[in-house]
Write an enzyme that holds these catalytic residues in place. Structure first.
Site, PDB file in Angstrom:
ATOM      1  N   HIS A  54      59.776  41.866  30.212  1.00 17.05           N
ATOM      2  CA  HIS A  54      58.870  41.528  31.567  1.00 17.05           C
ATOM      3  C   HIS A  54      59.264  40.201  31.897  1.00 17.05           C
ATOM      4  O   HIS A  54      58.697  39.346  31.156  1.00 17.05           O
ATOM      5  CB  HIS A  54      57.413  41.623  31.326  1.00 17.05           C
ATOM      6  CG  HIS A  54      56.541  41.434  32.365  1.00 17.05           C
ATOM      7  ND1 HIS A  54      55.605  42.291  32.647  1.00 17.05           N
ATOM      8  CD2 HIS A  54      56.469  40.389  33.147  1.00 17.05           C
ATOM      9  CE1 HIS A  54      54.948  41.698  33.599  1.00 17.05           C
ATOM     10  NE2 HIS A  54      55.505  40.621  33.969  1.00 17.05           N
ATOM     11  N   HIS A  56      59.770  37.022  35.330  1.00 14.98           N
ATOM     12  CA  HIS A  56      59.862  36.353  36.608  1.00 14.98           C
ATOM     13  C   HIS A  56      60.888  35.425  36.878  1.00 14.98           C
ATOM     14  O   HIS A  56      60.794  34.446  36.226  1.00 14.98           O
ATOM     15  CB  HIS A  56      58.244  35.972  37.039  1.00 14.98           C
ATOM     16  CG  HIS A  56      57.705  37.023  36.928  1.00 14.98           C
ATOM     17  ND1 HIS A  56      57.021  37.875  37.964  1.00 14.98           N
ATOM     18  CD2 HIS A  56      56.634  37.448  35.908  1.00 14.98           C
ATOM     19  CE1 HIS A  56      56.152  38.541  37.657  1.00 14.98           C
ATOM     20  NE2 HIS A  56      55.683  38.359  36.264  1.00 14.98           N
ATOM     21  N   LEU A  57      61.827  35.789  37.408  1.00 15.50           N
ATOM     22  CA  LEU A  57      63.105  34.471  37.941  1.00 15.50           C
ATOM     23  C   LEU A  57      62.894  33.908  39.058  1.00 15.50           C
ATOM     24  O   LEU A  57      63.689  33.151  39.487  1.00 15.50           O
ATOM     25  CB  LEU A  57      64.307  35.324  37.706  1.00 15.50           C
ATOM     26  CG  LEU A  57      64.484  35.610  36.218  1.00 15.50           C
ATOM     27  CD1 LEU A  57      66.076  36.469  36.254  1.00 15.50           C
ATOM     28  CD2 LEU A  57      64.934  34.522  35.322  1.00 15.50           C
ATOM     29  N   ARG A  58      62.011  34.459  40.099  1.00 15.58           N
ATOM     30  CA  ARG A  58      61.977  33.941  41.304  1.00 15.58           C
ATOM     31  C   ARG A  58      63.286  33.819  42.187  1.00 15.58           C
ATOM     32  O   ARG A  58      64.273  34.745  41.966  1.00 15.58           O
ATOM     33  CB  ARG A  58      61.296  32.284  41.464  1.00 15.58           C
ATOM     34  CG  ARG A  58      60.165  32.206  40.398  1.00 15.58           C
ATOM     35  CD  ARG A  58      59.127  32.968  40.765  1.00 15.58           C
ATOM     36  NE  ARG A  58      57.855  32.804  39.914  1.00 15.58           N
ATOM     37  CZ  ARG A  58      56.865  33.612  39.833  1.00 15.58           C
ATOM     38  NH1 ARG A  58      56.893  34.788  40.217  1.00 15.58           N
ATOM     39  NH2 ARG A  58      55.842  33.065  39.177  1.00 15.58           N
ATOM     40  N   ASN A  82      58.226  40.723  42.267  1.00 19.78           N
ATOM     41  CA  ASN A  82      57.537  40.026  43.318  1.00 19.78           C
ATOM     42  C   ASN A  82      58.009  38.907  43.819  1.00 19.78           C
ATOM     43  O   ASN A  82      57.277  37.822  43.801  1.00 19.78           O
ATOM     44  CB  ASN A  82      56.161  39.974  42.448  1.00 19.78           C
ATOM     45  CG  ASN A  82      56.155  39.011  41.426  1.00 19.78           C
ATOM     46  OD1 ASN A  82      57.411  38.848  40.638  1.00 19.78           O
ATOM     47  ND2 ASN A  82      55.020  38.278  41.091  1.00 19.78           N
ATOM     48  N   LYS A 140      57.966  48.939  39.850  1.00 16.87           N
ATOM     49  CA  LYS A 140      56.601  48.041  39.409  1.00 16.87           C
ATOM     50  C   LYS A 140      55.390  48.448  40.325  1.00 16.87           C
ATOM     51  O   LYS A 140      55.448  48.242  41.479  1.00 16.87           O
ATOM     52  CB  LYS A 140      56.893  46.678  39.452  1.00 16.87           C
ATOM     53  CG  LYS A 140      55.801  45.730  38.916  1.00 16.87           C
ATOM     54  CD  LYS A 140      55.398  45.926  37.527  1.00 16.87           C
ATOM     55  CE  LYS A 140      54.117  44.905  37.021  1.00 16.87           C
ATOM     56  NZ  LYS A 140      54.732  43.723  36.884  1.00 16.87           N
ATOM     57  N   HIS A 177      51.119  46.664  36.458  1.00 15.81           N
ATOM     58  CA  HIS A 177      50.023  45.442  36.341  1.00 15.81           C
ATOM     59  C   HIS A 177      48.666  45.959  36.283  1.00 15.81           C
ATOM     60  O   HIS A 177      48.202  46.540  37.441  1.00 15.81           O
ATOM     61  CB  HIS A 177      50.109  44.575  37.691  1.00 15.81           C
ATOM     62  CG  HIS A 177      49.162  43.256  37.216  1.00 15.81           C
ATOM     63  ND1 HIS A 177      49.489  41.972  36.874  1.00 15.81           N
ATOM     64  CD2 HIS A 177      47.775  43.479  37.532  1.00 15.81           C
ATOM     65  CE1 HIS A 177      48.341  41.477  36.882  1.00 15.81           C
ATOM     66  NE2 HIS A 177      47.411  41.885  36.986  1.00 15.81           N
ATOM     67  N   HIS A 215      51.955  43.247  29.954  1.00 14.94           N
ATOM     68  CA  HIS A 215      51.206  42.289  29.414  1.00 14.94           C
ATOM     69  C   HIS A 215      49.842  42.750  29.097  1.00 14.94           C
ATOM     70  O   HIS A 215      48.801  42.284  29.696  1.00 14.94           O
ATOM     71  CB  HIS A 215      51.110  40.948  30.599  1.00 14.94           C
ATOM     72  CG  HIS A 215      50.942  41.399  32.034  1.00 14.94           C
ATOM     73  ND1 HIS A 215      50.118  42.262  32.466  1.00 14.94           N
ATOM     74  CD2 HIS A 215      51.606  40.959  33.211  1.00 14.94           C
ATOM     75  CE1 HIS A 215      49.946  42.438  33.554  1.00 14.94           C
ATOM     76  NE2 HIS A 215      50.960  41.564  34.281  1.00 14.94           N
ATOM     77  N   LEU A 260      47.536  35.719  34.762  1.00 11.20           N
ATOM     78  CA  LEU A 260      46.646  37.286  35.039  1.00 11.20           C
ATOM     79  C   LEU A 260      47.727  38.160  34.150  1.00 11.20           C
ATOM     80  O   LEU A 260      48.789  38.227  34.488  1.00 11.20           O
ATOM     81  CB  LEU A 260      46.471  37.431  36.543  1.00 11.20           C
ATOM     82  CG  LEU A 260      45.650  36.637  37.217  1.00 11.20           C
ATOM     83  CD1 LEU A 260      45.903  36.580  38.658  1.00 11.20           C
ATOM     84  CD2 LEU A 260      44.350  36.722  36.640  1.00 11.20           C
ATOM     85  N   ASP A 288      56.634  37.719  30.231  1.00 12.52           N
ATOM     86  CA  ASP A 288      55.765  37.563  31.508  1.00 12.52           C
ATOM     87  C   ASP A 288      56.149  36.054  31.773  1.00 12.52           C
ATOM     88  O   ASP A 288      55.150  35.383  32.364  1.00 12.52           O
ATOM     89  CB  ASP A 288      54.325  37.991  31.637  1.00 12.52           C
ATOM     90  CG  ASP A 288      53.764  38.003  32.824  1.00 12.52           C
ATOM     91  OD1 ASP A 288      54.319  37.849  33.883  1.00 12.52           O
ATOM     92  OD2 ASP A 288      52.465  37.776  32.990  1.00 12.52           O
ATOM     93  N   HIS A 292      55.796  28.451  37.966  1.00 11.81           N
ATOM     94  CA  HIS A 292      55.258  28.010  39.278  1.00 11.81           C
ATOM     95  C   HIS A 292      55.450  26.531  39.365  1.00 11.81           C
ATOM     96  O   HIS A 292      55.314  25.728  38.488  1.00 11.81           O
ATOM     97  CB  HIS A 292      53.520  28.375  39.231  1.00 11.81           C
ATOM     98  CG  HIS A 292      53.475  29.658  39.594  1.00 11.81           C
ATOM     99  ND1 HIS A 292      53.461  30.291  40.611  1.00 11.81           N
ATOM    100  CD2 HIS A 292      53.179  30.593  38.538  1.00 11.81           C
ATOM    101  CE1 HIS A 292      53.167  31.696  40.755  1.00 11.81           C
ATOM    102  NE2 HIS A 292      53.089  31.879  39.324  1.00 11.81           N
ATOM    103  N   ALA A 304      48.528  31.669  39.009  1.00 16.82           N
ATOM    104  CA  ALA A 304      48.372  32.532  37.844  1.00 16.82           C
ATOM    105  C   ALA A 304      49.990  32.513  37.332  1.00 16.82           C
ATOM    106  O   ALA A 304      50.931  33.141  38.397  1.00 16.82           O
ATOM    107  CB  ALA A 304      47.980  33.885  37.899  1.00 16.82           C
TER     108      ALA A 304
HETATM  109  C1  NCD Z   1      52.795  36.483  37.570  1.00 12.78           C
HETATM  110  C2  NCD Z   1      53.651  35.683  38.669  1.00 12.78           C
HETATM  111  O1  NCD Z   1      53.282  34.571  38.693  1.00 12.78           O
HETATM  112  O2  NCD Z   1      54.652  36.151  39.169  1.00 12.78           O
HETATM  113  N1  NCD Z   1      51.659  35.801  37.305  1.00 12.78           N
HETATM  114  C3  NCD Z   1      50.920  35.956  35.902  1.00 12.78           C
HETATM  115  O3  NCD Z   1      49.930  35.151  36.025  1.00 12.78           O
HETATM  116  N2  NCD Z   1      51.290  36.913  35.051  1.00 12.78           N
HETATM  117  C4  NCD Z   1      52.553  37.831  38.145  1.00 12.78           C
HETATM  118  C5  NCD Z   1      52.264  38.850  37.211  1.00 12.78           C
HETATM  119  O4  NCD Z   1      52.751  39.266  36.270  1.00 12.78           O
HETATM  120  O5  NCD Z   1      50.918  39.423  37.169  1.00 12.78           O
HETATM  121 ZN    ZN Z   2      54.345  39.383  35.418  1.00 16.19          ZN
HETATM  122 ZN    ZN Z   3      51.350  41.337  36.024  1.00 11.32          ZN
END
Ligand code: NCD
Ligand code: ZN
Ligand code: ZN
Length: 386
Positions: A54, A56-58, A82, A140, A177, A215, A260, A288, A292, A304
């Site tokens: 899990h 996030h690489l943006r 996302n 997802k 999620h 998560h 979150l 996760d 940011h 978050a």
């Molecule tokens: C994640 C994100 O920033 O993309 N944020 C988080 O608080 N976990 C999104 C997610 O996994 O819910």
């Molecule tokens: Zn996530």
């Molecule tokens: Zn999530």
């Protein structure tokens, strides 16, 4: 009487042995399964290369800034869809995958495993195309409005049941999620209520659908995943293993601990540690890691997400060490995930060593900076060979 005495006393030493083994006193026991050494005496461990299930690489500058931290140690990662706009189709996922591959450091063999973002307009045809592609590994589900970039998420779960049916048929996992967004539900209860109201319903309706509760943050989630029939698993982040909700307010408001689902009470943290270190193959590593920019975290309406990639495997190692369970790290980090997804386990190994180092205070990302988890702190373990 004697008989009773025997059955009451025989299990005693065994029970004590198991209990003390986890504290490292197993040398005194003749138990082959037990730890041979105290975890505090172990200074080096070798495990198969781990994966992050899990992540996030943006995109853009942020993508280039964060890929190396994950690629230095993880062989593969399930990449969350996302983005803005979200990764909805196989074509979107293919293009995003190419951008990720281009951001890898020279010589890296890191493999991004792509996912599609489920919307109320996703079709069974999208699912078929995803299943037929060799790089989309899951779809997802985000409840609309639940988390970062979730506006295009699902409002009415029943509307996507035809998609679940196709996923069940094609063996494509549903990643969730798992939170409700109803304003009348306490934010700390959103996961437990999701399980009660939705997860059980989906599972009953689609008993063969592979599902991952992403998560997991509560004892409720752990209990559910442990006991539910059918192909279900959960990822567990390192920050939910390390902290309870006091970390959000320690001496003041701590935006870098805001994610979150929220970090929960101590009893939930303990349940997560017990699950992660249990050897149960339904639980595996998913950081996760969610970068940011610092200014977007330290804001009157902060985002978050916790950026944990720079020290993720090291911090997991220190959690497992503290639990006397270093010998369970490999299963959690390197075996259970590929087994669930039907992918091969890595053959190569990485070595983790006890050593002192400092997580950087910040990481540059284009014109922004990121503040990693445990910035300026010492994770106690480092990767010495990978
Ligand atoms: C994640 C994100 O920033 O993309 N944020 C988080 O608080 N976990 C999104 C997610 O996994 O819910
Ligand atoms: Zn996530
Ligand atoms: Zn999530």
């Amino acid at each position: 009487m004697l008989y009773l005495f025997i059955i009451r006393t025989i299990p005693e030493p065994v029970k004590q042995g198991v209990a003390t083994a986890s504290e490292g006193a197993s040398e005194r026991l003749e138990c082959p399964q037990a730890n041979r050494h105290r975890d505090s005496d172990v200074t080096r461990i070798e495990i198969r290369r781990p994966d992050d299930w899990h992540l996030h690489l943006r995109d853009g500058d942020m993508l280039s800034a964060v890929v190396p931290a994950t690629a230095r140690v993880f062989g593969r990662a399930i990449v969350m869809p996302n983005l803005k706009p979200p990764v909805r189709t196989v074509a979107d996922a293919g293009a995003y995958r190419n951008r990720i591959l281009a951001a890898r450091p020279d010589g890296s063999r890191f493999e991004p495993l792509m996912t599609l973002y489920l919307t109320e307009t996703t079709t069974a045809q999208d699912v078929r195309e995803a299943a037929e592609s060799d790089f989309v590994h899951a779809i997802k589900y985000y409840p609309a409005g639940a988390t970062t970039n979730s506006d295009s998420g699902v409002r009415d779960l029943e509307r996507v049941y035809p998609v679940f049916e196709a996923m069940e048929k094609h063996g494509l996992p549903l990643l969730m999620h798992g939170e409700v967004t109803d304003g009348d539900i306490d934010v700390f209860d959103r996961e437990a209520v999701f399980i009660e109201r939705h997860l059980e319903k989906i599972r009953r309706r689609f008993p063969e659908l592979k599902m991952v509760l992403e998560h997991a943050t509560t004892a409720d989630a752990i209990d559910y995943v442990e006991s539910a029939p059918g192909p279900i698993a959960a990822t567990i982040t390192v920050h939910h293993l390390m902290y309870n909700r006091n970390a959000l307010f320690e001496g003041g408001l701590r935006p870098h601990h805001y994610c979150l689902p929220l970090i929960k009470r101590e009893r939930h943290r303990r349940a997560l540690v017990a699950a992660a270190t249990s050897g149960n193959e339904r639980f595996f590593l998913g950081t996760d890691s969610a970068p940011h920019p610092k200014h977007a975290k330290e804001s009157d309406c902060g985002c978050a997400g916790i950026y944990s990639a720079p020290a993720a495997i090291e911090l997991y190692a220190s959690v497992f060490e503290a639990a006397g369970a270093l010998h369970k790290l490999e299963g959690f980090a390197s075996l259970h995930g590929p087994d669930f997804y039907g992918l091969p386990r890595h053959e190569e190994k990485i070595t983790l060593e006890k050593s002192d180092w400092k997580v950087p205070e910040t990481v540059n990302a284009g014109d922004d900076v990121l503040v990693p988890l445990r910035a300026g702190g010492n994770p106690g373990w480092s990767v010495s060979a990978s």
